[in-house]
Design a protein around this motif. Structure first.
Motif, short mmCIF file in Angstrom:
data_model
loop_
_atom_site.label_atom_id
_atom_site.label_comp_id
_atom_site.label_asym_id
_atom_site.label_seq_id
_atom_site.Cartn_x
_atom_site.Cartn_y
_atom_site.Cartn_z
N UNK A 49 0.81 -1.22 0.00
CA UNK A 49 0.00 0.00 0.00
C UNK A 49 0.83 1.26 0.00
N UNK A 50 2.12 1.14 0.29
CA UNK A 50 3.00 2.31 0.33
C UNK A 50 3.68 2.59 -1.01
N UNK A 51 3.21 1.96 -2.08
CA UNK A 51 3.75 2.25 -3.41
C UNK A 51 2.76 3.07 -4.20
N UNK A 52 3.16 4.26 -4.63
CA UNK A 52 2.31 5.16 -5.40
C UNK A 52 2.80 5.19 -6.84
N UNK A 53 2.18 4.39 -7.69
CA UNK A 53 2.61 4.27 -9.08
C UNK A 53 2.45 5.57 -9.86
N UNK A 54 1.58 6.47 -9.40
CA UNK A 54 1.30 7.69 -10.13
C UNK A 54 2.49 8.66 -10.17
N UNK A 55 3.44 8.50 -9.25
CA UNK A 55 4.57 9.44 -9.23
C UNK A 55 5.87 8.79 -9.72
N UNK A 56 5.77 7.59 -10.26
CA UNK A 56 6.95 6.87 -10.76
C UNK A 56 6.88 6.81 -12.28
N UNK A 57 7.95 7.23 -12.95
CA UNK A 57 7.97 7.26 -14.41
C UNK A 57 8.39 5.93 -15.03
N UNK A 58 9.42 5.32 -14.45
CA UNK A 58 10.00 4.11 -15.03
C UNK A 58 10.54 3.23 -13.91
N UNK A 59 10.52 1.93 -14.14
CA UNK A 59 11.19 1.01 -13.23
C UNK A 59 12.10 0.09 -14.05
#
Length: 326
Positions: free
Chosen positions: A237-247
């Motif tokens: 729940x502590x991962x916010x995909x909306x602020x990550x561009x690339x992994x």
């Protein structure tokens, strides 16, 4: 807590070797300068502050956490001031150095088969939750679902990076474990400048990359490479995909080699997930298309002396004293 005054404001230093090698401006955010020698001091403080203010545990009680080691170490260090006991559930892959530190700080350790999430019986998360539920005055900080984990980096790490680069930061690369660091850093930096690239790093076969692309959890059944501190089989729940561009995904063996090469090149010991970030940089440098004007920050969460056996084939803790901090 007195330790609060010593957490954060860690140095951001331009790395001449990497900057020259890649012909851009590369900085290292060195979290080993925190009291517990890792970035997890930030999240631990915010989670414990929330627990005390919310009367979720009282003095004499037990703080419980599922941890790859660093969060547990940070909690154990701070619990002394709170008069609380600490019980940490670690997976069998936790380094010997981290286990020794947990014991040194007075934590009780339980070793579990894996850290595959709250719904897997023999996981660190399931066992930690069960212990807290079945023991009086015990509180599970639950870093994988605790919003204070994100808040810690939104309120401290993000602003530090923005200020320390004189608002010139263009990229940041962060290893993704709980997702708290990259989410808090990403939220803050995107609010300042939406063009800043937020780049995550995880092991091969971890789930974040697929989730970021498809918005769903891939059920491949594969076990991700064992890079301690990062990689998951579930989306916290502590991962916010909306602020990550690339992994980017990196290989375990290549990561180990990067740690050893970096030591040879710079005389510095870096931690496992720090080496993964460095491996991701080298592996994807062409795709990043960095210019001489860019300012890329590599987020190094801890020091290499917690992985002497795993990364550097050293067995004595004092061997690390011949090398500089990362």
């Amino acid at each position: 807590m007195l330790i609060e005054k010593k957490i954060g404001n860690t140095p951001l230093t331009r790395c001449p070797f990497l900057s020259d090698k890649f012909r851009t401006n590369i900085y290292i955010k060195d979290e080993s300068f925190n009291p517990g020698k890792s970035s997890k001091d930030r999240a631990a403080y915010f989670m414990l502050e929330d627990a005390i203010k919310g009367n979720k545990v009282s003095p004499g009680g037990t703080i419980v956490e599922a941890s790859s080691g660093n969060t547990g170490i940070s909690i154990a260090l701070m619990a002394r001031e709170l008069g609380c006991r600490v019980k940490i559930f670690v997976s069998k892959t936790c380094s010997a150095e981290k286990r020794a530190l947990l014991e040194e700080y007075g934590a009780s350790i339980e070793i579990c088969d894996n850290s595959f999430g709250l719904h897997v019986f023999n996981s660190t998360q399931y066992q930690a939750q069960a212990y807290a539920a079945n023991n009086e005055n015990a509180y599970f900080t639950n870093q994988y679902y605790n919003s204070a984990n994100i808040k810690a980096h939104y309120r401290t790490t993000g602003p530090e990076l923005w200020e320390q680069t004189n608002q010139r930061i263009s990229h940041v690369m962060v290893g993704v474990g709980t997702g708290g660091s990259i989410s808090g850093i990403g939220r803050y930096l995107k609010e300042q400048n939406s063009a800043i690239r937020i780049i995550g790093v995880e092991p091969i076969n971890s789930v974040y990359q697929a989730y970021l692309v498809d918005g769903a959890l891939a059920h491949s059944g594969l076990v991700h490479d064992a890079i301690e501190g990062i990689g998951r089989t579930f989306i916290p729940g502590t991962f916010d995909a909306q602020v990550v561009d690339t992994i980017y995904q990196v290989d375990e063996e290549r990561t180990k080699q990067c740690a050893q090469d970096h030591r040879a090149d710079t005389n510095r010991l870096i931690g496992f997930s720090s080496a993964a970030v460095l491996a991701a940089l080298e592996q994807n440098i062409d795709e990043l298309k960095l210019s001489s004007e860019d300012h890329l920050v590599l987020y190094f969460p801890d020091h290499g002396d917690r992985y002497l056996q795993k990364l550097y084939n050293q067995t004595e803790r004092e061997d690390s004293e011949t090398f500089e901090t990362s």
